[in-house]
Design a protein around this motif. Structure first.
Motif, PDB file in Angstrom:
ATOM      1  N   PHE A 172     -38.113  60.447 102.454  1.00  0.00           N
ATOM      2  CA  PHE A 172     -38.047  61.140 103.697  1.00  0.00           C
ATOM      3  C   PHE A 172     -38.552  60.294 104.790  1.00  0.00           C
ATOM      4  O   PHE A 172     -37.744  60.359 106.039  1.00  0.00           O
ATOM      5  CB  PHE A 172     -39.141  62.526 103.538  1.00  0.00           C
ATOM      6  CG  PHE A 172     -39.166  63.291 104.553  1.00  0.00           C
ATOM      7  CD1 PHE A 172     -38.291  64.142 104.678  1.00  0.00           C
ATOM      8  CD2 PHE A 172     -39.984  63.476 105.642  1.00  0.00           C
ATOM      9  CE1 PHE A 172     -38.082  65.368 105.473  1.00  0.00           C
ATOM     10  CE2 PHE A 172     -39.709  64.126 106.702  1.00  0.00           C
ATOM     11  CZ  PHE A 172     -39.185  65.257 106.565  1.00  0.00           C
ATOM     12  N   LEU A 173     -39.558  59.471 104.737  1.00  0.00           N
ATOM     13  CA  LEU A 173     -40.100  58.673 105.782  1.00  0.00           C
ATOM     14  C   LEU A 173     -38.976  57.750 106.282  1.00  0.00           C
ATOM     15  O   LEU A 173     -38.768  57.306 107.355  1.00  0.00           O
ATOM     16  CB  LEU A 173     -41.438  58.139 105.605  1.00  0.00           C
ATOM     17  CG  LEU A 173     -42.481  59.062 105.707  1.00  0.00           C
ATOM     18  CD1 LEU A 173     -43.797  58.568 104.964  1.00  0.00           C
ATOM     19  CD2 LEU A 173     -42.761  59.865 106.978  1.00  0.00           C
ATOM     20  N   ILE A 174     -38.441  57.175 105.302  1.00  0.00           N
ATOM     21  CA  ILE A 174     -37.484  55.896 105.418  1.00  0.00           C
ATOM     22  C   ILE A 174     -36.238  56.485 106.253  1.00  0.00           C
ATOM     23  O   ILE A 174     -35.780  55.907 107.039  1.00  0.00           O
ATOM     24  CB  ILE A 174     -36.879  55.482 104.077  1.00  0.00           C
ATOM     25  CG1 ILE A 174     -38.036  54.633 103.450  1.00  0.00           C
ATOM     26  CG2 ILE A 174     -35.466  54.726 104.427  1.00  0.00           C
ATOM     27  CD1 ILE A 174     -37.769  54.133 102.066  1.00  0.00           C
ATOM     28  N   ALA A 175     -35.912  57.696 105.832  1.00  0.00           N
ATOM     29  CA  ALA A 175     -34.652  58.361 106.650  1.00  0.00           C
ATOM     30  C   ALA A 175     -35.045  58.670 108.124  1.00  0.00           C
ATOM     31  O   ALA A 175     -34.097  58.571 108.983  1.00  0.00           O
ATOM     32  CB  ALA A 175     -34.186  59.792 105.883  1.00  0.00           C
ATOM     33  N   THR A 223     -24.324  60.596 106.309  1.00  0.00           N
ATOM     34  CA  THR A 223     -23.452  61.357 107.127  1.00  0.00           C
ATOM     35  C   THR A 223     -23.537  63.019 106.734  1.00  0.00           C
ATOM     36  O   THR A 223     -24.255  63.107 105.289  1.00  0.00           O
ATOM     37  CB  THR A 223     -22.118  61.119 107.334  1.00  0.00           C
ATOM     38  OG1 THR A 223     -21.409  61.129 105.949  1.00  0.00           O
ATOM     39  CG2 THR A 223     -21.548  59.744 107.759  1.00  0.00           C
ATOM     40  N   PRO A 224     -23.310  63.891 107.484  1.00  0.00           N
ATOM     41  CA  PRO A 224     -23.557  65.322 106.930  1.00  0.00           C
ATOM     42  C   PRO A 224     -22.688  65.502 105.535  1.00  0.00           C
ATOM     43  O   PRO A 224     -23.211  65.876 104.711  1.00  0.00           O
ATOM     44  CB  PRO A 224     -23.040  66.260 107.971  1.00  0.00           C
ATOM     45  CG  PRO A 224     -23.293  65.450 109.066  1.00  0.00           C
ATOM     46  CD  PRO A 224     -23.288  64.107 108.938  1.00  0.00           C
ATOM     47  N   ASP A 225     -21.452  64.989 105.645  1.00  0.00           N
ATOM     48  CA  ASP A 225     -20.716  65.117 104.433  1.00  0.00           C
ATOM     49  C   ASP A 225     -21.207  64.260 103.296  1.00  0.00           C
ATOM     50  O   ASP A 225     -21.213  64.786 101.876  1.00  0.00           O
ATOM     51  CB  ASP A 225     -19.249  64.379 104.502  1.00  0.00           C
ATOM     52  CG  ASP A 225     -18.620  65.564 105.678  1.00  0.00           C
ATOM     53  OD1 ASP A 225     -18.765  66.434 105.777  1.00  0.00           O
ATOM     54  OD2 ASP A 225     -17.629  64.896 106.221  1.00  0.00           O
ATOM     55  N   LYS A 226     -21.790  63.309 103.475  1.00  0.00           N
ATOM     56  CA  LYS A 226     -22.440  62.453 102.212  1.00  0.00           C
ATOM     57  C   LYS A 226     -23.717  63.175 101.896  1.00  0.00           C
ATOM     58  O   LYS A 226     -24.193  63.336 100.819  1.00  0.00           O
ATOM     59  CB  LYS A 226     -22.931  60.955 102.751  1.00  0.00           C
ATOM     60  CG  LYS A 226     -23.582  60.240 101.793  1.00  0.00           C
ATOM     61  CD  LYS A 226     -22.836  59.849 100.402  1.00  0.00           C
ATOM     62  CE  LYS A 226     -23.459  58.958  99.659  1.00  0.00           C
ATOM     63  NZ  LYS A 226     -22.602  58.735  98.480  1.00  0.00           N
ATOM     64  N   ALA A 227     -24.420  63.642 102.720  1.00  0.00           N
ATOM     65  CA  ALA A 227     -25.690  64.640 102.472  1.00  0.00           C
ATOM     66  C   ALA A 227     -25.419  65.763 101.549  1.00  0.00           C
ATOM     67  O   ALA A 227     -26.003  66.062 100.732  1.00  0.00           O
ATOM     68  CB  ALA A 227     -26.499  64.897 103.957  1.00  0.00           C
ATOM     69  N   ALA A 231     -30.961  63.567 101.998  1.00  0.00           N
ATOM     70  CA  ALA A 231     -30.084  64.592 102.626  1.00  0.00           C
ATOM     71  C   ALA A 231     -30.894  65.545 103.231  1.00  0.00           C
ATOM     72  O   ALA A 231     -30.053  66.253 104.346  1.00  0.00           O
ATOM     73  CB  ALA A 231     -29.466  65.522 101.298  1.00  0.00           C
ATOM     74  N   LEU A 232     -31.942  65.932 103.005  1.00  0.00           N
ATOM     75  CA  LEU A 232     -32.830  67.139 103.790  1.00  0.00           C
ATOM     76  C   LEU A 232     -32.802  66.521 105.452  1.00  0.00           C
ATOM     77  O   LEU A 232     -32.730  67.500 106.408  1.00  0.00           O
ATOM     78  CB  LEU A 232     -34.160  67.263 103.255  1.00  0.00           C
ATOM     79  CG  LEU A 232     -35.014  68.442 103.981  1.00  0.00           C
ATOM     80  CD1 LEU A 232     -34.116  69.856 103.796  1.00  0.00           C
ATOM     81  CD2 LEU A 232     -36.193  68.502 103.137  1.00  0.00           C
ATOM     82  N   VAL A 233     -33.437  65.107 105.515  1.00  0.00           N
ATOM     83  CA  VAL A 233     -33.490  64.668 106.819  1.00  0.00           C
ATOM     84  C   VAL A 233     -31.987  64.541 107.516  1.00  0.00           C
ATOM     85  O   VAL A 233     -31.829  64.841 108.857  1.00  0.00           O
ATOM     86  CB  VAL A 233     -33.930  63.245 106.805  1.00  0.00           C
ATOM     87  CG1 VAL A 233     -34.159  62.558 108.316  1.00  0.00           C
ATOM     88  CG2 VAL A 233     -35.430  63.433 106.273  1.00  0.00           C
TER      89      VAL A 233
END
Length: 721
Positions: free
Chosen positions: A492-495, A508-512, A628-630
Motif C-alpha cells: 500500500f505504501l509503495i503504491a 492502470t485501472p484495467d490492470k488493477a 489495486a486498491l490504491v
C-alpha cells in the motif's frame, strides 16, 4: 491338453510344445480360478497315463540338460551391478524393444514359456499343494525298461551351486564398494564379512563338490556360512541407520538394495541344497525335492551299484508330505516367475530404491521443520516478527514483478526474470532468518510424521500427535497473519509513494481490475492456481530435504573448509563460518531457489502449451490487493473488497492444505506408517480445545507448561490402521 501330451517327443529340447502346454493352463483375464482346475486336470491326465507322464519328464529333463541354469537363480529378481540410472535406462529401453533370447539359457526359456506380464498372478493363484501334486506325478513317472537314468536333480542342484558362487562373488564385490566403506569406515578396522562370506562359500562348495564325486560321505552344513551372512546383514543395517544422520545417495541406496537381494537369494538357495536339514526331514518320513539320493548315483561315483539307486528313485511313491523344504522350492519358483514378469518394470525399481532415500529426505526436512514450530507465546511472538519481516520483503517483490511485466520481454526471458525475482527474494528471506508462512507446511508435516510415537507403524499415541498438530496449527496461523499484516501495508505504501514520485499510479485501472479478478475465488480459477502453488511448495520442501541430505552425505562443510582460495579471500575464521552456514543451510537456500523457479515459470509454460496453468500465493495476492486498491483510488464497493479479502483467505488455505497433505502423505509412507483413523486425532484435538480454548490458539504462557496437563489418559494408545 491330451493332444499336446501325445505330441511330446521325450528326446527333443524344442520349447514350442511346452509353450503350448502352459498356454492350455493359462486362464483368461479375470478367470484365475480356472487355472486351478486346469492344473488339477493335467495332474489327473498324467496320473492316468504313466507313459505320457514319463515322456513329459524326459522332455523337461532334456531341456534342463541343454540349458544353463545359473543366471535364472542369480539374476532374475536381483538388481545388476550397473547402477541405478543405467538400470533405469535399460528397463525403459527393454519395455519398448526386449532383448534377443538365447536357447542356451534357462532364464530365456522362462521368458518364452511365461511371456505374459501377469502370468505370475495365476501361477500364485494355484495352491502349492496342487503344484506339488503335479510335480510329484511327473517326478515319479515309471520309466520304460530300456530307459536310461536321467540327471534332473543333479542338473538342478549344480545350477543352484553355481548360482550360490556367483551371488557370493557379487556380494563380496558390492560390499567392498568405496561408497559403502565411505558410509561405514569401521569396516576397515576388521575383516570384512563380505569378503569372509565369499571365502566360506568357496570352502563350502568345494566340500560339496567332493561329496558329489563320492570323496566324502556328507559335506559340512552351512551354519558357519549363514553366520557370515548375518554379519553382512548387520553391517547393512548399521549403514542404513547411519544414513539418517550422515545422509545417503541414490548410488548407495542401490548398492544396499542389491546386496540385500543377493543375500536373501543366497539363503533360499542354501536352504534348498544344504543336506544338513535333509537328514532331519528324512527322520520325519519326508523327502526333500532337491536332496540327492546318494553320491553313488552321481557321475564318477565309487559305488558299484548305481543302477539300483536310480531304479529306486523311479519307483512309484505315495504322496509326499508338505514339508518346509518343498514349500520353499515352490515359493522360490513363484518368486522367480513374478520377478521375471516384472523385470522390466520401472515402478519396481523405483519402489526398491526410493524408500530409503525418501526417508532420509523427509528426515532432514523434519529437522528443518522443528524451527517452524513455536512452543510458547513468546516463541509465537518471535514467529510473528519473522513472518512480518518476510511480508515486508514480499511487498517489494510484488513491486518488482509488476515492473518486470512492463518490460514486455519475450516469454522465456520474462519467465527467467520472474523466477530470479522470486528466487532471490525467497533466498534473502532465508538469509535474514525470516519466514514465509507457506513454506512451513512442507516442513512441519515431515516433523509431525517423525514425531508419531509408532514403532511398528500401527500403534500411534494420538494425544502426543494432537499436541504436536496443535502447535503446528497455531504457529501456522500466526505466521500467515505476520506475512499478510505487513505485506498489505508495505505494498500500500509503495503504491502511494510511486504515485507521489511519478504522478501516476503504479498500475492502470484495467490492470488493477485484473489484479482483483486474479484473486476472485468464484469468478476465476484462483483456487486451482493456489493448489498448483501448494504442489510447488511441497516440491520445494522435498528439494530442501534432498539438499540437506546431500550436504551431510558429501560433507559439504568440510569441502568448503578445504578451499584455500576462499581462505585467502575471507580468512580462516570467516571461511569456517561460511562452511558451517553452507552445511546447515544448503537445503533451505536451494529449496527457496527452486521454489522461485517453479513459481516464475508456471505461467509461461502454461502460455506456451496453451494450458490453464498459473500460481496464486497468499502473500503476493495480499500485496496485489493493496496495489489495486490504491490504483483505483479506493473506488471499490464493500462487496468487491469482501470478495478480495475472502479470495486471499481461501488462497492461503488452499496453499497450506495442499502442501501439508502432500508432505504428510509422503512422510508417513516413507516411514511405513499406516494412518487412516483420523477421527481419533480429531477427538484428541477436540479435548485439547475444550480444556483450554485460549491456549489452543495462542499457546501456553511458559515454554515449560505442558499441553498434556489437561487430564487425558495418555496410556490409552489406540490402533491406527
Amino acid at each position: 491338453m491330451l493332444a499336446i501330451l501325445e505330441r511330446i517327443d521325450p528326446h527333443s529340447d524344442r520349447i514350442d510344445l511346452l509353450v503350448e502346454l502352459v498356454d492350455s493352463l493359462r486362464p483368461r483375464r479375470r478367470q484365475r480360478a480356472r487355472a486351478i482346475e486346469a492344473v488339477r486336470t493335467l495332474t489327473q491326465l498324467l496320473r492316468g497315463n504313466p507313459e505320457q507322464a514319463w515322456a513329459l519328464r524326459s522332455y523337461i529333463v532334456t531341456m534342463l540338460e541343454k540349458r544353463r541354469h545359473t543366471s535364472l537363480y542369480s539374476d532374475i529378481g536381483i538388481l545388476s551391478n550397473d547402477g541405478f540410472f543405467t538400470e533405469l535406462k535399460r528397463r525403459i529401453a527393454y519395455r519398448f524393444l526386449p532383448p534377443a533370447l538365447d536357447d542356451l539359457y534357462l532364464s530365456d526359456a522362462l521368458d518364452q514359456v511365461l511371456y505374459a506380464d501377469d502370468d505370475y498372478e495365476w501361477v500364485r493363484s494355484v495352491p502349492d499343494a496342487d503344484w506339488l501334486a503335479l510335480f510329484d506325478v511327473v517326478a515319479d513317472a515309471p520309466p520304460p525298461l530300456d530307459a536310461a537314468p536321467d540327471r534332473a536333480r543333479l542338473v538342478t542342484v549344480l545350477g543352484m551351486l553355481d548360482a550360490i558362487r556367483t551371488l557370493s562373488c557379487r556380494v563380496c564385490a558390492l560390499g567392498l564398494e568405496p561408497r559403502l566403506v565411505h558410509s561405514y569406515s569401521e569396516i576397515e578396522d576388521f575383516d570384512s564379512p563380505f569378503l569372509m562370506q565369499n571365502i566360506e562359500v568357496n570352502r563350502y562348495l568345494d566340500e560339496y563338490g567332493r561329496f558329489l564325486e563320492g570323496g566324502v560321505e556328507r559335506p559340512d552344513d552351512a551354519r558357519h556360512l549363514l553366520v557370515m551372512l548375518e554379519q553382512c546383514e548387520d553391517v547393512i543395517a548399521k549403514i542404513r541407520r547411519n544414513s539418517l544422520s550422515f545422509g545417503t545417495s541414490v548410488a548407495l541406496t542401490y548398492v544396499l538394495v542389491a546386496i540385500t537381494q543377493s543375500i536373501i537369494r543366497l539363503r533360499k538357495l542354501l536352504f534348498l541344497v544344504d543336506l544338513g536339514d535333509a537328514a532331519q526331514e528324512a527322520t520325519h518320513g519326508s523327502s526333500a525335492p532337491l536332496a540327492l539320493p546318494a553320491p553313488a548315483a552321481m557321475p564318477g561315483a565309487r559305488s558299484h551299484e548305481p543302477g539300483a539307486l536310480v531304479a529306486a528313485s523311479h519307483t512309484p511313491q505315495p504322496p509326499r508330505p508338505f514339508t518346509a523344504r518343498r514349500a520353499a522350492a515352490v515359493e522360490l519358483a513363484q518368486e522367480l516367475v513374478e520377478a521375471h514378469n516384472s523385470k522390466y518394470r520401472v515402478r519396481g525399481l523405483l519402489h526398491d530404491n526410493i524408500d530409503l532415500l525418501a526417508r532420509n529426505v523427509t528426515e532432514n526436512a523434519s529437522r528443518t521443520g522443528e524451527h517452524y514450530i513455536a512452543e510458547s507465546r513468546a516463541q509465537l511472538r518471535g514467529m510473528f516478527k519473522a513472518a512480518a519481516g518476510a511480508g515486508f520483503i514480499v511487498g517489494f517483490m510484488a513491486l518488482f514483478k509488476i515492473l518486470l511485466g512492463y518490460l514486455r520481454m519475450a516469454p522465456l526471458v520474462e519467465a527467467f526474470l520472474f523466477s530470479m525475482n522470486y528466487s532471490l527474494g525467497f533466498m534473502l528471506v532465508h538469509v535474514l532468518r525470516w519466514t514465509i508462512a507457506t513454506k512451513q507446511p512442507a516442513m512441519t508435516a515431515q516433523r509431525i510424521a517423525a514425531g508419531l510415537h509408532s514403532r511398528d507403524g500401527r500403534r500411534i499415541d494420538f494425544d502426543s500427535m494432537a499436541e504436536l498438530v496443535n502447535k503446528v496449527f497455531r504457529t501456522q496461523i500466526v505466521a500467515v497473519l505476520g506475512n499478510v499484516a505487513v505485506a498489505f501495508p508495505t505494498a500500500f505504501l509503495i503504491a502511494l509513494g510511486w504515485r507521489q514520485m511519478t504522478g501516476q499510479h503504479l498500475v492502470t485501472p484495467d490492470k488493477a481490475h485484473h489484479l482483483l479478478h486474479d484473486i476472485d475465488p468464484f469468478g476465476s480459477p484462483a483456487l486451482f492456481y493456489a493448489a498448483i502453488a501448494g504442489v510447488w511448495l511441497f516440491v520445494a520442501g522435498l528439494i530442501s530435504g534432498y539438499y540437506d541430505n546431500k550436504a551431510l552425505y558429501t560433507r559439504m562443510g568440510q569441502r568448503v573448509r578445504q578451499l584455500r582460495w576462499l581462505g585467502r579471500l575471507l580468512g580462516v575464521e570467516r571461511r569456517a563460518r561460511v562452511s558451517r552456514y553452507v552445511e546447515d543451510n544448503l537445503g533451505g537456500l536451494m529449496g527457496n531457489f527452486f521454489f522461485g523457479i517453479l513459481l516464475g515459470t508456471t505461467g509461461t509454460v502454461g502460455y506456451l502449451l496453451g494450458l490453464p496453468l498459473d500460481i496464486r500465493h497468499v502473500t503476493f495476492s495480499t500485496a496485489n490487493f493493496a496495489t489495486a486498491l490504491v490504483s483505483l483510488d479506493y473506488q471499490i464497493t464493500w462487496v468487491e473488497a469482501a470478495n478480495a479479502a475472502l479470495g486471499v483467505a481461501l488462497i492461503g488455505a488452499v496453499n497450506l492444505l495442499v502442501s501439508f497433505n502432500l508432505a504428510l502423505s509422503v512422510a508417513l509412507r516413507a516411514r511405513k506408517i499406516q494412518f487412516t483413523r483420523s477421527i481419533l486425532l480429531l477427538r484428541a484435538l477436540g479435548r485439547r480445545f475444550l480444556h483450554a480454548p485460549i491456549d489452543f490458539f495462542i499457546g501456553p504462557k511458559d515454554v515449560d507448561a505442558k499441553a498434556d496437563s489437561f487430564g487425558t489418559d495418555r496410556t490409552a494408545t489406540r490402533d491406527a490402521k
